[in-house]
Structure formats: C-alpha cells, structure tokens
Design an enzyme around this catalytic site. Structure first.
Site, PDB file in Angstrom:
ATOM      1  N   ASP A  16       5.068  24.120  16.876  1.00  0.00           N
ATOM      2  CA  ASP A  16       5.226  23.993  18.323  1.00  0.00           C
ATOM      3  C   ASP A  16       6.679  24.298  18.674  1.00  0.00           C
ATOM      4  OD1 ASP A  16       5.352  23.270  20.942  1.00  0.00           O
ATOM      5  OD2 ASP A  16       4.266  21.401  20.717  1.00  0.00           O
TER       6      ASP A  16
ATOM      7  N   TYR B  62      -0.731  24.243  31.133  1.00  0.00           N
ATOM      8  CA  TYR B  62      -0.555  23.075  31.994  1.00  0.00           C
ATOM      9  C   TYR B  62       0.929  22.937  32.272  1.00  0.00           C
ATOM     10  CZ  TYR B  62      -0.438  21.488  27.106  1.00  0.00           C
ATOM     11  OH  TYR B  62      -0.207  21.406  25.754  1.00  0.00           O
TER      12      TYR B  62
ATOM     13  N   GLN C 191       0.845  -1.200   0.000  1.00  0.00           N
ATOM     14  CA  GLN C 191       0.000   0.000   0.000  1.00  0.00           C
ATOM     15  C   GLN C 191       0.879   1.248   0.000  1.00  0.00           C
ATOM     16  OE1 GLN C 191      -3.529  -0.490   2.406  1.00  0.00           O
ATOM     17  NE2 GLN C 191      -3.271   1.565   3.229  1.00  0.00           N
TER      18      GLN C 191
ATOM     19  N   ASP D 182       0.749  23.191  12.125  1.00  0.00           N
ATOM     20  CA  ASP D 182       0.870  23.728  13.483  1.00  0.00           C
ATOM     21  C   ASP D 182       2.345  23.764  13.842  1.00  0.00           C
ATOM     22  OD1 ASP D 182      -0.171  24.380  16.274  1.00  0.00           O
ATOM     23  OD2 ASP D 182       0.972  22.558  16.682  1.00  0.00           O
TER      24      ASP D 182
ATOM     25  N   GLY E 286       7.777  20.536  18.951  1.00  0.00           N
ATOM     26  CA  GLY E 286       7.627  19.931  20.265  1.00  0.00           C
ATOM     27  C   GLY E 286       8.892  20.099  21.080  1.00  0.00           C
TER      28      GLY E 286
ATOM     29  N   THR F 191      11.260  18.060  22.133  1.00  0.00           N
ATOM     30  CA  THR F 191      12.502  17.434  21.689  1.00  0.00           C
ATOM     31  C   THR F 191      13.059  18.068  20.425  1.00  0.00           C
ATOM     32  OG1 THR F 191      11.811  15.339  22.665  1.00  0.00           O
ATOM     33  CG2 THR F 191      13.531  15.235  21.015  1.00  0.00           C
TER      34      THR F 191
ATOM     35  N   GLU G 249       9.329  25.601  21.150  1.00  0.00           N
ATOM     36  CA  GLU G 249       9.527  25.799  22.585  1.00  0.00           C
ATOM     37  C   GLU G 249      10.991  26.110  22.876  1.00  0.00           C
ATOM     38  OE1 GLU G 249       7.709  22.571  24.779  1.00  0.00           O
ATOM     39  OE2 GLU G 249       6.135  22.397  23.288  1.00  0.00           O
TER      40      GLU G 249
ATOM     41  N   MET H 136      -0.386  26.700  26.097  1.00  0.00           N
ATOM     42  CA  MET H 136      -0.105  25.470  26.845  1.00  0.00           C
ATOM     43  C   MET H 136      -0.265  25.694  28.352  1.00  0.00           C
ATOM     44  SD  MET H 136       3.008  23.845  24.596  1.00  0.00           S
ATOM     45  CE  MET H 136       3.985  25.335  24.480  1.00  0.00           C
TER      46      MET H 136
END
Length: 655
Positions: free
Chosen positions: A427, A497, A360, A425, A387, A389, A429, A495
């Site tokens: 990310d 949290y 596939q 998106d 992210g 890492t 950091e 973010m």
C-alpha cells in the site's frame, strides 16, 4: 490504503489522514496536466511556465483556444525542428525548436503538425498548444513571440501514444524552410502480432515487418498501452506474466529519423494455468470479496478477529488484508508487535473458544487469524505493508528492490506465523507522487518493487497492491507506470473512496465515493469509473482490478443545503476524528436523504454526510460485474454493523 482513525498513531492512514492526503495532493490547489511529466523536475522558471500554460489550457474549452497566426510569413523565414526528449513507454516528452532563418525579425510564430489517432499532447509549456481532431497547433505566448534574425526558441510538451508528428508547417510554410512539407513519410503499420508458444507466465510473439521508403530502424512492442520492448527484429518473448490472464499486444515501426508509423492490430492472448494459486478458489461466488482488518482496531474500536465470525462476515469473504506492517530502513518490519502477536485472548474473546496462555509463542491477531483459517479454510490472508502513515519508507525500498523483497519474504514467511499468510499486499501512497510525503523515486519504481516481490514470493503466493483512484488528467495515476507493474500482481485494489471530504472545510459538499461523474462534481476525474477506465486504458486487464468500498462516511457541518454542492464551515464531528464516521453509526444518526452518482448522502441539522448503504453497494456490485472486474474490497471491518450488512450487500451483489 490510507486508512482511518487509529488511536495509536495520528489518525492512521484513513480518516483525516487519508483525505488530508487528498487535500494536499488531490485537492487544495488546481490540478495541472504538467504533473504528467516523467522526467526530472524542471528548473523553477520552466515549471512556472509549464503550470501557466497548462492552467491556460484548462481555463477554456480546447476548441475555443484554437487560433492560428494571422498572415503567414514568408515560407523561407523560419524553420521548426522536432526532438523527442524522452520516452517512458506510456508517454513521452517532445520539443519543437523554431529558428528565424530570415533577415527581418519575426513578431510571432505558429507551428502546426499532425499526429496519428491515439497520439496526443497532454500538457505543454512555453506555447499555447491546441488541437482540432488530430491536427495540433503550437502558438507563441506573449514573451517569446519576437525572434531576431538567426535567433531560436523552443517549446515543450508531454504526450501520450506512440505516433510521430507529420505534415509540419511553420507560419504556413514548410518546417524545413522549403515550400512543401518534408518528403520522408513514416513507416507503414507492421502486421498484427501472432502468438506462438503460450505458457503460464510467458508468450512468444512475431509479426510481419513494416515498410518504409528509407528503411525501418526498429519496432516498439506494446502490452496494452505500456511499451515493453524496442527491437530490431520481428519476434519477442514476453515473460513474467500471470497465470490465466489476458493480455493485448500491438507493435509500431520507427524509421531512420525516428518517425513512428501507425500501430498494428492488437492480438489478445490468455496465459495458461488459470487461477490455481491461493486466489479466490471455491467459496462465495467467483469474485474477490476482500476486507481490511486493522491491527490498531483491537484498541479503542474494540474490534477483534472473532467479530468477523460473530457478524456472519467470515462466510462471505475470500480474502483479508491485515494492516499494516511498517516500511522503514528499506525493509518490511513489524507494525505493532503487541497487537500482531503478543496480546493474549481469553476463551470468550477467542475464535477457537480456547484461552491463550502467557507463554504462548504466537498470540495476538496472528493466532486469531490462524484459528479463523481453521474454521474457514477458503479465506486467504495477506499482510499489507505501508498505508498513509508508513508509505514514506517505500522510496528507500525502491532504491534496492531485491533487498526489500528479501526482507518482506523473511518477515511474512517467518516460521512462527508463515501458515497464517498467503501473500503480501503493498500500500504505497504514492509512487513518484505526493502523499504524507513526496516520493521522487521515478515512474518505474513501482514496477521494480513489485517485480522483485513477485520473483521472491513466487507463483504460489499472492502479490497485490492498493493503488490510487485519481483519474484526473496528469494526476497520480499518470505519474507511475501502473501498466508495466501490473503483470507482477494478482490484482490492484483501487481506492475508490475519499475523493471529497471535510479537509476542504468550506466545501462544496460532495460524495466521497462517487461511482460516476455528475453535473457539478468539484474535480473532473475524481470518481470511481474514471479511475477504472484509466487503468484499463493503460493495458491493465479488468480482472486485475478490484473496486473499493468505504464502510464509513465523510461529512461537513454548517451546511444549509440538502443537495450536494453546498457550502460548509468545517468538518462534521465524528466519534474518533472530525469529518469521518462509521456506517454503523450514520445509518441511525443521520439516515440517507438522497443519492447521487451511485452513493448516498444525508443532511441532519447542519451536518451533511455521504456514505454507501446496502442499496448503493448493490449498484456498485452491478458495475463490478458489468465491467468484468476481479471483485471488490472494503475499508474496513469495524465500520460495518454487528450483523455485517454492508459485506452482505457485497456478497449478494457479486453472486
């Protein structure tokens, strides 16, 4: 979005990594408002003096620090000269130079000045700077108070706002060495801007001129709190905006010696076009309801796209962010080829109920997401890059934003899976701040990157970014120009949290996702509301902000106190990593024993955890609606129960 435990890369972006990042960059050392500087890093001795001055300012209430020089020295014995060293739109660096023009030594000096409302000093070095209302005072520190005849000394500061100092006094006398303050008054306020032609992505503005006794040199135009242009005329067309979005514009005038007068009134303008792109669209309510799906979750966590369907979550989503693609070599690149598009699924594990074949062209998560969209066409999917890492690659990308955007577009729009994704998106950091590594690409780097992405992806694709929730003074949110970058994104995922956790092994125990501040919170500004309000203060519309929810808890062990604020001996044990555990486990292993600041906490034996429950999520969704935010997002699917009770709480709370 520094995400959580990843069996294939050292605790991929969240878990210890996300909050170890905060241990390194939010916590661990006292925050200093000197971090707000947007200029090149100062020499070591200057930085130490900045930090010393800032810590001194933090150590006592501002009012308690106000102290003027004792007996004023002769008016002609000293002068004080102000210089604006730099201006980055949302802030500036200023400097006062004090010179002894007398014939005897000065033993101390004090400079006083006034700022208009809305302009303030945020950090200072080489002087103790205090305020009473709009009146500011800079007093020598111990080592630089004595000035021999003809000698001079300078002190500097970072500031916010557009005003210029007025009414200057040095040791009680005029700063120019005379007996009265300088006579050159700042210009008047210009007229409130008026909107002319308003389009989908542009607004034309004009205003009546200001007046000044010695002439107006130019005008500073602001979108929210971000300066977007300095002009000699009284009109401007702002472009690169987002459809159906509300913006506020104001203008200030500068005179021939660069004094800035009071701001005009603010005009509010909403661009045309509405939400006609691949945004929320029809579906469960009008708010964004977005979840992160991790490519590494298909390994140890055994969480697959089909679980989104079987949990009942698919019908409650508007968007999915697929995490993560890599950022390296200045380009967007595949993160995990096997999980992304090579892994084959049998009929029972497939969303479609049809088994993949060995040959596939596209299998893996990409094909499963394709099948999910066929069943739930309302869901939009974005490919998230970076992210915790992989954020170290953004600095190189920012050196050539156009080339980076070209690479991302080529990858996201690859003909093999272009139909799967509705946008990108980012990310990062963190731009111009420290995460796993420290970025020094400058305050404008995020704006430059997102501007290039918007230009390449166009209006028919989504462009979004996950962003810091550090609402402290001089913290990460103040180090990059998020206001100037905002016009190029559909929204920011804030973010909210991982503010506190077991990376501070001895505590104090505190909720990792407090909605508001509370008495005893370990660090001021580390709460969701502080971050949201700071973004708004930078001119970012509420409908470009999503509130973040963690589908996991953070915890400590060796705790004897049930209420927050207790001491600990280390991070609590977790299924994949110390100090972190999924909600689906905690709801049974350590049920909530209390709530604080809009989130739950629990003490079980010597372990102490904080996490969100359906009840606290309901309260946070009320906040989303009351604040007019775009919606909510969560990290990440696999932490929820098999019947998706946390996402159900988000969905119910936003209706």
């Amino acid at each position: 979005m520094t995400k959580r435990a990843h069996g294939r890369r050292r605790s991929h972006p969240h878990a210890g990594s996300r909050r170890q990042r905060l241990r390194r960059t939010f916590g661990g050392a006292p925050l200093s408002t000197a971090h707000a500087s947007r200029t090149a890093p100062p020499p070591r001795n200057r930085l130490l003096r900045r930090l010393a001055a800032t810590v001194a300012a933090i150590a006592l209430p501002l009012a308690g620090l106000v102290g003027l020089a004792g007996t004023a020295q002769a008016a002609t014995s000293a002068t004080a000269t102000y210089t604006k060293v730099s201006d980055w739109g949302t802030g500036f660096e200023g400097k006062w130079t004090v010179k002894n023009t007398g014939t005897t030594s000065l033993s101390s000096w004090t400079v006083e000045w006034d700022y208009p409302a809305g302009t303030s000093v945020t950090s200072a070095w080489d002087a103790t700077v205090t305020s009473s209302g709009t009146h500011w005072t800079g007093k020598n520190v111990g080592w630089n108070g004595t000035l021999a005849p003809g000698a001079s000394v300078s002190f500097g500061f970072n500031g916010a706002g557009a005003g210029a100092p007025g009414g200057c006094k040095i040791n009680g006398g005029s700063c120019d060495g005379g007996t009265t303050p300088p006579a050159d008054a700042p210009p008047s306020a210009p007229g409130t801007p008026t909107a002319g032609t308003v389009g989908d992505t542009s607004v034309s503005l004009s205003w009546t001129p200001a007046t000044d006794d010695k002439g107006v040199k130019n005008y500073d135009l602001y979108r929210g709190s971000a300066k977007i242009a300095t002009l000699t005329g009284t009109s401007y067309t702002d472009s690169g905006l987002t459809k159906g979005t509300t913006y506020g514009y104001s203008v200030t005038a500068r005179d021939t010696i660069d004094q800035t007068g009071p701001s005009s009134g603010t005009v509010t303008v909403t661009t045309t076009g509405g939400d006609t792109g691949p945004g929320p669209g029809p579906g469960p309510g009008s708010k964004v309801q977005l979840g992160y799906f991790t490519n590494w979750g298909v390994y140890q966590r055994n969480y697959h796209v089909k679980n989104i369907v079987t949990s009942g979550s698919a019908s409650k989503l508007t968007h999915i962010n697929y995490a993560f693609g890599n950022v390296t070599g200045g380009k967007c690149q595949i993160g995990d080829a096997y999980a992304d598009y090579q892994k084959t699924y049998d009929a029972g594990s497939s969303v479609s109920g049809v088994a993949d074949t060995w040959d596939q062209p596209v299998a893996g998560n990409f094909n499963q997401l394709r099948e999910l969209k066929k069943k739930y066409p309302n869901i939009k999917i974005l490919w998230s890059f970076g992210g915790w890492t992989w954020s170290g690659g953004f600095g190189q990308a920012a050196a050539n934003p156009t080339a980076f955007a070209d690479s991302c577009y080529s990858l996201v729009e690859d003909p093999r899976w272009a139909d799967v994704f509705d946008g990108i998106d980012i990310d990062w950091e963190y731009p111009n701040a420290c995460g796993l590594s420290c970025d020094t690409s400058g305050a404008a780097s995020l704006k430059n990157l997102l501007s290039a992405l918007r230009a390449k992806f166009g209006a028919n694709n989504l462009v979004t970014a996950a962003v810091t929730a550090d609402g402290s003074n001089g913290g990460k949110l103040d180090l990059a120009d998020y206001g100037a970058a905002a016009p190029y994104v559909d929204w920011y995922n804030v973010m909210t949290y991982d503010f506190f956790g077991g990376w501070d092994a001895k505590g104090p125990t505190a909720p990792h996702s407090p909605l508001t501040s509370y008495n005893g919170i370990p660090i001021a500004g580390f709460n969701s509301d502080a971050a949201i309000q700071k973004y708004k203060s930078k001119g970012i519309p509420a409908n470009k902000l999503n509130l973040g929810i963690g589908f996991y808890g953070r915890g400590w062990t060796g705790v004897t106190q049930d209420a927050p604020g207790g001491t600990a001996t280390g991070p609590a044990p977790g299924a994949y990593e110390q100090g972190i555990e999924d909600y689906k486990i905690l709801k049974n292993s350590c049920p909530s024993t209390g709530t604080i600041a809009g989130t739950a906490y629990a003490k079980c034996g010597s372990n102490w955890w904080s996490y969100d429950t359906p009840a606290t999520i309901a309260g946070k969704m009320g906040y989303v609606k009351n604040q007019g935010l775009r919606g909510a997002f969560f990290w990440e699917f696999s932490g929820d129960t098999s019947n998706g009770e946390l996402l159900t709480a988000i969905d119910s709370g936003l209706k």
